[in-house]
Write a protein that holds these residues in place. Structure first.
Motif, PDB file in Angstrom:
ATOM      1  N   TYR A   1       0.835  -1.208   0.000  1.00 47.02           N
ATOM      2  CA  TYR A   1       0.000   0.000   0.000  1.00 47.02           C
ATOM      3  C   TYR A   1       0.866   1.253   0.000  1.00 47.02           C
ATOM      4  O   TYR A   1       1.794   1.389   0.788  1.00 47.02           O
ATOM      5  N   ASN A   2       0.557   2.171  -0.938  1.00 46.98           N
ATOM      6  CA  ASN A   2       1.282   3.442  -0.991  1.00 46.98           C
ATOM      7  C   ASN A   2       0.352   4.628  -1.248  1.00 46.98           C
ATOM      8  O   ASN A   2       0.807   5.720  -1.557  1.00 46.98           O
ATOM      9  N   GLY A   3      -0.964   4.400  -1.164  1.00 51.09           N
ATOM     10  CA  GLY A   3      -1.921   5.486  -1.306  1.00 51.09           C
ATOM     11  C   GLY A   3      -2.263   5.851  -2.734  1.00 51.09           C
ATOM     12  O   GLY A   3      -2.972   6.816  -2.961  1.00 51.09           O
ATOM     13  N   THR A   4      -1.765   5.081  -3.721  1.00 47.96           N
ATOM     14  CA  THR A   4      -2.070   5.366  -5.128  1.00 47.96           C
ATOM     15  C   THR A   4      -2.659   4.132  -5.798  1.00 47.96           C
ATOM     16  O   THR A   4      -2.552   3.022  -5.281  1.00 47.96           O
ATOM     17  N   THR A   5      -3.242   4.333  -6.963  1.00 49.54           N
ATOM     18  CA  THR A   5      -3.762   3.212  -7.750  1.00 49.54           C
ATOM     19  C   THR A   5      -2.759   2.730  -8.790  1.00 49.54           C
ATOM     20  O   THR A   5      -3.059   1.815  -9.550  1.00 49.54           O
ATOM     21  N   ALA A   6      -1.591   3.338  -8.826  1.00 55.99           N
ATOM     22  CA  ALA A   6      -0.574   2.944  -9.815  1.00 55.99           C
ATOM     23  C   ALA A   6      -0.263   1.461  -9.688  1.00 55.99           C
ATOM     24  O   ALA A   6      -0.107   0.933  -8.591  1.00 55.99           O
ATOM     25  N   ALA A   7      -0.178   0.795 -10.821  1.00 53.76           N
ATOM     26  CA  ALA A   7       0.129  -0.634 -10.847  1.00 53.76           C
ATOM     27  C   ALA A   7       1.221  -0.881 -11.878  1.00 53.76           C
ATOM     28  O   ALA A   7       1.522  -0.023 -12.707  1.00 53.76           O
ATOM     29  N   ALA A   8       1.796  -2.059 -11.813  1.00 53.10           N
ATOM     30  CA  ALA A   8       2.824  -2.461 -12.767  1.00 53.10           C
ATOM     31  C   ALA A   8       2.493  -3.871 -13.262  1.00 53.10           C
ATOM     32  O   ALA A   8       1.745  -4.599 -12.617  1.00 53.10           O
ATOM     33  N   PHE A   9       3.065  -4.212 -14.398  1.00 49.84           N
ATOM     34  CA  PHE A   9       2.879  -5.557 -14.919  1.00 49.84           C
ATOM     35  C   PHE A   9       4.186  -6.026 -15.536  1.00 49.84           C
ATOM     36  O   PHE A   9       5.062  -5.230 -15.868  1.00 49.84           O
ATOM     37  N   THR A  10       4.313  -7.340 -15.684  1.00 45.94           N
ATOM     38  CA  THR A  10       5.493  -7.939 -16.291  1.00 45.94           C
ATOM     39  C   THR A  10       5.046  -8.923 -17.358  1.00 45.94           C
ATOM     40  O   THR A  10       3.878  -9.276 -17.451  1.00 45.94           O
ATOM     41  N   GLY A  11       5.999  -9.376 -18.144  1.00 47.25           N
ATOM     42  CA  GLY A  11       5.726 -10.381 -19.169  1.00 47.25           C
ATOM     43  C   GLY A  11       5.899  -9.815 -20.558  1.00 47.25           C
ATOM     44  O   GLY A  11       5.944  -8.604 -20.752  1.00 47.25           O
TER      45      GLY A  11
END
Length: 182
Positions: free
Chosen positions: A61-71
């Motif tokens: 949790y960091n207070g943002t909706t930012a996400a990351a993905f791989t592949g």
């Protein structure tokens, strides 16, 4: 036999359709001829393809909706022989909410297609899932109270507990009313 064809295979609206082979029939048909239609139009819609092989990344949790993905993205649904590639270089991902949870929805946008036949396809942006784990806080502002030896391990503390490591100015406090010291 009646045959109708588009002028080419590319996806687009308002494409010319050529019809041939229309004929008349019936008892009096020898008295008639038929002109093949010349003003027909139709549409070839882009074929949907699905992006595979991407995985959303769990985060704390960091207070943002930012996400990351791989592949490395691959495509499902491309017709054999067509030249279509997929790129995630400009793609971004977001969680559905900023709050912690498991198997949260992650939406990816900005996946693009390339290649000579890309215009005949429509990419379905991937929807993935990942976790937002709880952020661990530490506590400051407390100290143990000295006491005289009495053969027990009972201890007490004093001070005002303050959370350390919270995100920004979020409203988070430490409740010491049910805490005990050992």
């Amino acid at each position: 036999s009646v045959v109708s064809t588009f002028n080419d295979k590319t996806a687009a609206a308002g494409k010319a359709v050529t019809v041939s082979g229309l004929a008349v029939s019936g008892a009096e048909s020898a008295n008639y001829s038929v002109t093949q239609p010349t003003s027909l139009t139709g549409e070839i819609t882009a074929k949907a393809v699905t992006v595979l092989s991407l995985t959303a990344t769990n985060k704390t949790y960091n207070g943002t909706t930012a996400a990351a993905f791989t592949g490395t993205a691959t495509l499902s649904g491309v017709i054999s022989g067509d030249t279509v590639s997929v790129s995630t270089s400009g793609a971004t991902a977001t969680f559905d909410t900023k709050d912690q949870g498991t198997s949260k929805v992650v939406t990816v946008v900005g996946v693009t297609l390339g290649g000579g036949d890309a215009g005949n396809y429509a990419v379905t942006q991937p929807t993935l899932s990942a976790n937002i784990d709880k952020k661990n806080l530490t506590v400051s502002g407390l100290s143990g109270v000295n006491r005289t030896y009495d053969r027990t391990v009972t201890a007490t503390f004093t001070g005002t507990a303050s959370p350390v490591g919270k995100v920004g100015s979020e409203n988070v406090t430490v409740n010491t009313s049910s805490a005990s010291a050992t």
